[in-house]
Motif scaffolding. Sequence first.
Motif, PDB file in Angstrom:
ATOM      1  N   GLY A 181       3.591  12.148  -6.846  1.00 56.33           N
ATOM      2  CA  GLY A 181       2.314  11.302  -7.350  1.00 56.33           C
ATOM      3  C   GLY A 181       2.585  10.257  -7.943  1.00 56.33           C
ATOM      4  O   GLY A 181       1.621  10.017  -8.361  1.00 56.33           O
ATOM      5  N   LEU A 182       3.733   9.960  -8.802  1.00 60.38           N
ATOM      6  CA  LEU A 182       4.015   8.593  -9.548  1.00 60.38           C
ATOM      7  C   LEU A 182       3.120   7.483  -8.519  1.00 60.38           C
ATOM      8  O   LEU A 182       2.349   6.510  -9.238  1.00 60.38           O
ATOM      9  N   SER A 183       3.490   7.516  -7.680  1.00 59.38           N
ATOM     10  CA  SER A 183       3.084   5.827  -6.496  1.00 59.38           C
ATOM     11  C   SER A 183       3.702   5.922  -4.974  1.00 59.38           C
ATOM     12  O   SER A 183       3.811   7.264  -4.916  1.00 59.38           O
ATOM     13  N   VAL A 184       2.907   5.107  -4.268  1.00 59.93           N
ATOM     14  CA  VAL A 184       2.825   5.706  -3.155  1.00 59.93           C
ATOM     15  C   VAL A 184       3.490   4.434  -2.297  1.00 59.93           C
ATOM     16  O   VAL A 184       2.517   3.192  -1.498  1.00 59.93           O
ATOM     17  N   PRO A 185       4.626   4.611  -2.453  1.00 62.24           N
ATOM     18  CA  PRO A 185       5.662   2.960  -1.793  1.00 62.24           C
ATOM     19  C   PRO A 185       5.393   3.094  -0.566  1.00 62.24           C
ATOM     20  O   PRO A 185       5.668   4.018   0.326  1.00 62.24           O
ATOM     21  N   ALA A 186       5.304   1.915  -0.046  1.00 61.13           N
ATOM     22  CA  ALA A 186       5.537   2.213   1.297  1.00 61.13           C
ATOM     23  C   ALA A 186       6.406   0.894   1.961  1.00 61.13           C
ATOM     24  O   ALA A 186       6.327  -0.147   1.419  1.00 61.13           O
ATOM     25  N   LEU A 187       7.152   1.391   2.713  1.00 63.19           N
ATOM     26  CA  LEU A 187       8.557  -0.063   3.639  1.00 63.19           C
ATOM     27  C   LEU A 187       8.443   0.317   4.781  1.00 63.19           C
ATOM     28  O   LEU A 187       9.452  -0.705   5.486  1.00 63.19           O
ATOM     29  N   ALA A 188       7.362   0.642   5.362  1.00 61.82           N
ATOM     30  CA  ALA A 188       7.343   0.790   6.406  1.00 61.82           C
ATOM     31  C   ALA A 188       7.691  -1.046   7.917  1.00 61.82           C
ATOM     32  O   ALA A 188       8.804  -0.574   7.964  1.00 61.82           O
ATOM     33  N   GLY A 189       7.742  -1.692   6.708  1.00 60.72           N
ATOM     34  CA  GLY A 189       7.299  -3.016   7.684  1.00 60.72           C
ATOM     35  C   GLY A 189       8.074  -3.540   7.255  1.00 60.72           C
ATOM     36  O   GLY A 189       8.762  -3.600   6.129  1.00 60.72           O
ATOM     37  N   PRO A 190       8.024  -5.002   8.509  1.00 53.90           N
ATOM     38  CA  PRO A 190       9.158  -5.873   7.695  1.00 53.90           C
ATOM     39  C   PRO A 190       8.669  -6.764   6.504  1.00 53.90           C
ATOM     40  O   PRO A 190       9.540  -7.598   6.023  1.00 53.90           O
ATOM     41  N   VAL A 191       7.315  -6.675   6.225  1.00 55.55           N
ATOM     42  CA  VAL A 191       6.794  -7.389   4.833  1.00 55.55           C
ATOM     43  C   VAL A 191       7.500  -6.353   3.442  1.00 55.55           C
ATOM     44  O   VAL A 191       7.821  -5.764   3.986  1.00 55.55           O
ATOM     45  N   ASP A 192       8.142  -7.720   2.955  1.00 54.32           N
ATOM     46  CA  ASP A 192       8.151  -7.255   1.298  1.00 54.32           C
ATOM     47  C   ASP A 192       6.968  -7.558   0.791  1.00 54.32           C
ATOM     48  O   ASP A 192       6.409  -8.016  -0.476  1.00 54.32           O
ATOM     49  N   VAL A 193       6.531  -6.057   0.825  1.00 57.46           N
ATOM     50  CA  VAL A 193       5.113  -5.513   0.270  1.00 57.46           C
ATOM     51  C   VAL A 193       5.281  -4.184  -0.390  1.00 57.46           C
ATOM     52  O   VAL A 193       5.849  -2.819   0.783  1.00 57.46           O
ATOM     53  N   VAL A 194       5.341  -3.896  -0.968  1.00 54.23           N
ATOM     54  CA  VAL A 194       4.823  -2.277  -1.563  1.00 54.23           C
ATOM     55  C   VAL A 194       3.212  -1.779  -1.873  1.00 54.23           C
ATOM     56  O   VAL A 194       2.774  -3.076  -3.045  1.00 54.23           O
TER      57      VAL A 194
END
Lengths: 208, 155
Positions: free
Chosen positions: B18-31
């Motif tokens: 529950g600390l954060s909800v990181p997402a690395l699903a796409g090719p974009v370097d975005v968290v």
Amino acid sequence: MRRRTIAGYGAAGAGAIALTLFVGWWRVDGPGAPEPIGQRPMALTEMDFRLTDHEGNEVGPETLIGRPTMAFFGFTYCPDVCPTTLSDISGWLDDLGDEAKQLNVVFITVDPERDTVEAMAEYVSYFHPAIRGWTGPEGQIARIADGFRAAYERVPTEGGDYTMNHTASVFLFGAAGRFVTMIDYHEPREFAVPKIRRALEEETEGAT
Amino acid sequence: MKKIIMTGTLAALLTFGGLSVPALAGPVDVVVESAWSRASIGMNRPGAAYMTIRNTGDEPVTLIGLSTPLAMMPEIHETKTNAEGVSSMSAAGEIAIAPGESVALEPGGLHAMLMRLQQPMTEGETFPLTLLFVDGGEVTVEVPILGIAARGPED
């Protein structure tokens, strides 16, 4: 000679610019500025409106007089500002603890078409139990908003829906109905509780 | 500040914590961090979701839209409050995020406005929200649904 003339023109030009700037300042920010559109709200004792609270009771200015009041305009179809403000208000009431029991806390809809008594009842039930929800005929909403010098406007959105622009400040009145101050939406939240205490003290002064 | 290089396992762990909800699903370097939303009353009212979108790459990224099975018309909106204290909302358009910078979607400012809900937003559940970027990249984040009176991701 010619150089002096040019210097003279330069000085006159600079003077003209300075004068223009000064006149501009005087009219916009200085003593010549027009009265701000958001005038001071009327005292509750001078207001005249009939609305219905979320339990179906008829309410008016007299409902509020005798205790300090915290009031806020909004609508239940508002996804951002209204739940945020109602959560903030709930938090301030928690901070005030027992003192909060002396306060009237009212959420007034600017969207009576969708915000029926039942809609208001359900909505306020998710926030602090001291919060009352008021609705009523369009004309009466216009009267209370006018008394508070609050603005609202219906704005159509895509797909035939609409949203409401509205004054998001929280208004504070003393027990005698006199306007004390308001908590602006972008004001640092730690200023809010002291301001509410000021409205509560207004009551003490009125009583003595 | 948390270091944002992580594997899927670590991402899952943090999400679970529950600390954060990181997402690395796409090719974009975005968290995407600290995503949250409020429960809805039924389906008639629009919902709102909040999060911090961080560009961890070396190139600027431009957020152009949203998609979610939860709502037919999800859009980034911005609440503005004028000098008279009147608040209004409008579509925010494209949002450019410089390398190393982040954009906060938070109450009273930018938010993911979830119009035409397809189902009620129920406290305790989550829903997937996909961020669409101008280069065709996508990042999907699982957004927790908190109570109607929630004030932030920790509430």
